[in-house]
Design a protein around this motif. Structure first.
Motif: not given
Length: 439
Positions: A1-10, A188-190, A349-351
């Motif tokens: 929710m405070n993360a960038p919109a792009a998917p996180r890297l593994p 789920l969020y992380a 929110v994650r979606a």
């Protein structure tokens, strides 16, 4: 929710699995020593703090200021004669304390104490190991301890330990469901289940602010899962016996006590890892250069764990014990539905974030709004119950069936919906011996 919109890297787990054997052994011994010292300290500090809160003295005889009291109690329990009742299932009876204790230690294998440091010239993370599914490993390992409880009650060959084991098992399983749902919102969020990755994701903002409902559900669930006051119902069998470990003594009884305090440390460390930034320094210490490097993070991690352990002590001293039906109703009708609804909100929110939209301000707003809504529902529900007044139950005999307590050969209490019929037998004359009769 405070993360960038792009998917996180593994998450990069390449730092794990390359330590030499002596370093792995040293880490394992250090984790074991940390848990044992924490347990000894927690027992002493709990007795001291509770004594001060109750305006009395705590342990003050053995050692300076009574600091050797916990060690003396451990030695006493180890040297006391072990009594094994004749009717127990001996292999299971002896195995149950081990099953209850060992999983609590195994859970710390994936708890990060700090970043990478240099140990005799070898760079290694301050964590025994990590897994891509470390959170699932924690849930699996901690749930094994339930088997030790139910096996202890069943193998004792006595009615009260069996009832205590069943009550405790139902309690732990019920609150593990809510705990698992609260953790589901975290990974789920992380975007990862690795504990090191979850801690790294909280470098800027701790999840206690972004996932506040999950944190609250987890706090309540961890108290219920560890059988601590005000949820210490397994040890409250009519205030007469100790629950599932009634028939245990000496070192076997001490292992159950050890498991309880190690579990307290484990769930506190897990809360620190998933919600309180892990080993990251709190604000404003975190803005100091070097606060999150070297061995300093071990201090921040330990301090956070002790704050939560103090919360256990504070609750035990302050709150009265709940009724069992109130406790179970709260878990199934409040915690689990709240955690389920919050998982759906976090997924939405994650979606939204994965679709390329910004969630910088959305996360705290959604967390605060959801928490406020849940509190409002609980307050309205409580006011409605108070306004309706206490419920008046009809005469038990008008809706229940008679019950023979001696039908099975030994007296048992009536179940809900049953009542004891009034005895029509005349009292025996004085001096007459009453013969034992069985149904």
């Amino acid at each position: 929710m405070n993360a960038p919109a792009a998917p996180r890297l593994p998450v990069d787990l390449s730092a794990f699995g390359h330590d030499p054997w002596w370093l792995i052994l040293a880490k394992a011994v250090a984790v074991f020593a940390f848990l044992v010292l924490t347990v000894l300290s927690a027992i002493l500090i709990e007795r001291k703090v509770m004594a001060r809160m109750q305006h009395r003295y705590g342990p003050n005889r053995l050692g300076p200021f009574g600091i050797l009291q916990s060690l003396a109690d451990g030695i006493k329990l180890a040297l006391k004669e072990g009594i094994t009742p004749s009717g127990v299932d001996k292999p299971v009876y002896l195995l149950a304390p081990v099953v209850a204790t060992v999983p609590a230690f195994l859970a710390f294998a994936v708890i990060p104490f700090g970043p990478q440091v240099s140990v005799f010239g070898t760079r290694t993370p301050l964590q025994l190991t990590d897994l891509p599914v470390a959170v699932l490993y924690l849930l699996a390992v901690t749930s094994i301890g339930v088997y030790g409880i139910v096996l202890a009650g069943w193998s004792s060959g006595s009615t009260y330990p069996l009832l205590g084991g069943l009550r405790s098992t139902a309690q732990v399983i019920s609150y593990e469901v809510a705990m698992g749902l609260s953790l589901a919102a975290v990974f789920l969020y992380a975007g990862t289940m690795a504990t090191s990755g979850i801690v790294a994701a909280q470098q800027n903002t701790w999840y206690v602010f972004l996932l506040l409902p999950s944190f609250v559900v987890y706090l309540v669930s961890m108290v219920g899962e560890t059988n601590r006051a005000p949820f210490d119902l397994p040890e409250a069998e009519g205030e007469l016996v100790g629950g599932f470990h009634t028939e245990y003594s000496s070192l076997k009884f001490a292992m159950f006590m050890l498991a309880e305090y190690v579990n307290m440390t484990t769930v506190s460390a897990l809360a620190v890892t998933l919600f309180l930034g892990g080993w990251h320094a709190p604000w404003p210490v975190g803005v100091i250069s070097g606060a999150n490097t070297g061995w300093w993070p071990v201090l921040w991690f330990t301090a956070k764990v002790w704050v939560l352990l103090f919360g256990f002590i504070w609750l035990r001293t302050t709150l009265p014990r709940l009724r069992y039906d109130q406790f179970m109703r709260f878990g199934w009708q409040v915690l689990i539905p709240t955690a389920l609804a919050w998982v759906l909100v976090v997924g939405a929110v994650r979606a939204w974030a994965l679709a390329g939209h910004s969630t910088t301000l959305l996360a705290p707003a959604v967390s605060a709004a959801f928490t406020t809504a849940v509190l409002a529902v609980l307050v309205l529900r409580h006011r409605r119950q108070r306004a309706s007044g206490p419920s008046r139950d009809p005469d038990p005999q008008s809706y229940s069936v008679p019950f023979d307590p001696m039908a099975g050969g030994f007296p048992v209490p009536p179940l809900p919906g049953q009542y004891l019929p009034e005895s029509t037998r005349a009292p025996l004359p004085r001096g007459t011996k009453k013969e034992a009769t069985h149904g």
